[in-house]
Design an enzyme around this catalytic site. Sequence first.
Site, PDB file in Angstrom:
ATOM      1  N   ASP A  48     -36.182  24.525  48.816  1.00  0.00           N
ATOM      2  CA  ASP A  48     -36.436  24.195  47.417  1.00  0.00           C
ATOM      3  C   ASP A  48     -37.758  23.461  47.252  1.00  0.00           C
ATOM      4  O   ASP A  48     -38.424  23.590  46.217  1.00  0.00           O
ATOM      5  CB  ASP A  48     -35.299  23.337  46.869  1.00  0.00           C
ATOM      6  CG  ASP A  48     -34.026  24.146  46.650  1.00  0.00           C
ATOM      7  OD1 ASP A  48     -34.090  25.383  46.764  1.00  0.00           O
ATOM      8  OD2 ASP A  48     -32.982  23.534  46.362  1.00  0.00           O
ATOM      9  N   GLY A  49     -38.153  22.674  48.254  1.00  0.00           N
ATOM     10  CA  GLY A  49     -39.431  21.972  48.172  1.00  0.00           C
ATOM     11  C   GLY A  49     -40.608  22.919  48.083  1.00  0.00           C
ATOM     12  O   GLY A  49     -41.592  22.632  47.389  1.00  0.00           O
ATOM     13  N   ASN A  71     -37.779  19.723  38.663  1.00  0.00           N
ATOM     14  CA  ASN A  71     -36.509  19.043  38.925  1.00  0.00           C
ATOM     15  C   ASN A  71     -36.294  17.859  37.998  1.00  0.00           C
ATOM     16  O   ASN A  71     -35.462  17.909  37.104  1.00  0.00           O
ATOM     17  CB  ASN A  71     -36.432  18.594  40.386  1.00  0.00           C
ATOM     18  CG  ASN A  71     -35.722  19.611  41.253  1.00  0.00           C
ATOM     19  OD1 ASN A  71     -35.247  20.641  40.776  1.00  0.00           O
ATOM     20  ND2 ASN A  71     -35.649  19.339  42.539  1.00  0.00           N
ATOM     21  N   ASP A  92     -31.150   0.093  37.969  1.00  0.00           N
ATOM     22  CA  ASP A  92     -32.172   0.472  38.941  1.00  0.00           C
ATOM     23  C   ASP A  92     -33.181   1.469  38.380  1.00  0.00           C
ATOM     24  O   ASP A  92     -34.266   1.622  38.945  1.00  0.00           O
ATOM     25  CB  ASP A  92     -31.517   1.073  40.186  1.00  0.00           C
ATOM     26  CG  ASP A  92     -30.914   0.000  41.079  1.00  0.00           C
ATOM     27  OD1 ASP A  92     -31.178  -1.196  40.810  1.00  0.00           O
ATOM     28  OD2 ASP A  92     -30.187   0.345  42.026  1.00  0.00           O
TER      29      ASP A  92
END
Length: 519
Positions: free
Chosen positions: A283-284, A362, A392
């Site tokens: 996917d990268g 993404n 966070d």
Amino acid sequence: MAIALSGNNICEMLQSWWTQTCIYKARGMIRLMLPCLVCWEEQNRRVSEGTGFNLLGNCNRGFVQHSAFEEIVRMFLGGSGTEGTTLMDCITGKSPGECNGDIDAQQAESLTNQPMLRNETNEQSEYCSRNGLCSHEILHDGETGSQAKAVPNRIMRKASFKLSWWCKGDNSDQHKHDIVSFERGNITAAGRSSKQISLKWESKPQTVLIMTKPNSTSVRILCAEMVRWLNDHKKLNIYVEPRVMGELLSESSYFNFLHTWKDEKEIMSLHTKVDLVVTLGGDGTVLWAASMFKGPVPPIVPFSLGSLGFMTPFYSENYRDCLDSVLRGPISITLRHRLQCHVIRDAAKNEYEMEEPVLVLNEVTIDRGISSFLTNLECYCDNSFVTCVQGDGLILSTTSGSTAYSLAAGGSMVHPQVPGILFTPICPHSLSFRPLILPEHVTIRVQVPFNSRSPAWVSFDGKDRKQLTAGDALVCSMAPWPVPTACQIDSTNDFLRSIHDGLHWNLRKTQSFDGPRDL
């Protein structure tokens, strides 16, 4: 009596001189105005013959050809004119043939300098508007045939394709149109808001771009084998990254036919040359390939060579059969939406100091970084206040990225063709802070308030990390250029198979058939 007669003679002389002067002045005005009117007349005459473009409609033609107007022209120009003489003849004194020759030369030069005025293109646009979406509407480079011939060693023109709704069988309810009806006060929706999309090539693909995962020996071997096969058997023009170009040339001089790019300017025009993108990795690699295109993206064929892939349905062992099927078409594709993100600095004095927009496939993440303080983020949706995020951080994700960081933070898994923006908090300081899914047409603004204890950090698909200080804002909206990825079967089947294989979703032992025994 003599004085009276001389006075009458003087009056007659003055009247004759005044009449002639007016006629001369009128002739001068008409000589100044008539060239424009004659051009309109000649232009409309060519339109009626199918040799020109009518830019002003039929009203101008009727005005110029009006009989009373022509009589006035003849009167002021002197004489009634001979039969077959046009208004251009009266002005220039040329014969009709000479005038027509000048107009033909002028129109030929204007049409040469006007690239997209072609009947062929107009017919194709009309055809595509009736039957679906065509690639030339967003991917056409706008060069004419004469301009293409003028460029030496130019790669052939991009292949055109059409996108259409794909249906399973003739009796499928997906044949219904997406129409909202308001008959008799009742609102009904026929059809489905999202259907499977099919890509059909209208001309043969000529150019392919291969992008690979770095630092992998198996990927490098497969890339060299695929390049040889595409060149020898498919006769395609092949682009590779400069890194891959150097690796292949170090192995053999056979790969001298490959193409690559040298600078950012050539990358910006890459979508006008490439018909198809092949990725070898996970996917990268798909994310990296999508980030190369700041605008329209050619169809991507992703091969799985990574550890975990939700966007890579094709197996590298069968790459010949897969590419044969894709190049032949038609193929099912998934339009994966992207987010367009702008970072707006409070210190910016005008719009020219704004940073370049970033496209993400993404998600975009805002977190507290190394600070020990909670993030304090004010969130707005179309100028309506949403909430203040204390925790966070926050994730703004596409539906394609719903199985990535958003899922790990508690967000839902969403089919990639559902148009929406996921609003997912990261470890919120409130148990009632649940994730949201917002429609695709909204604009989300996340701002660091001036009373924030610490700055925040923003990253785009895990890269290009930037600091947001007090007063800075991040504005996100749906980008107009989705990423089309090829499907092995269809988008729904590929999505379900990816969550079953990649996440082992709902994998458990099957309950035994017989229940507990009665004592």
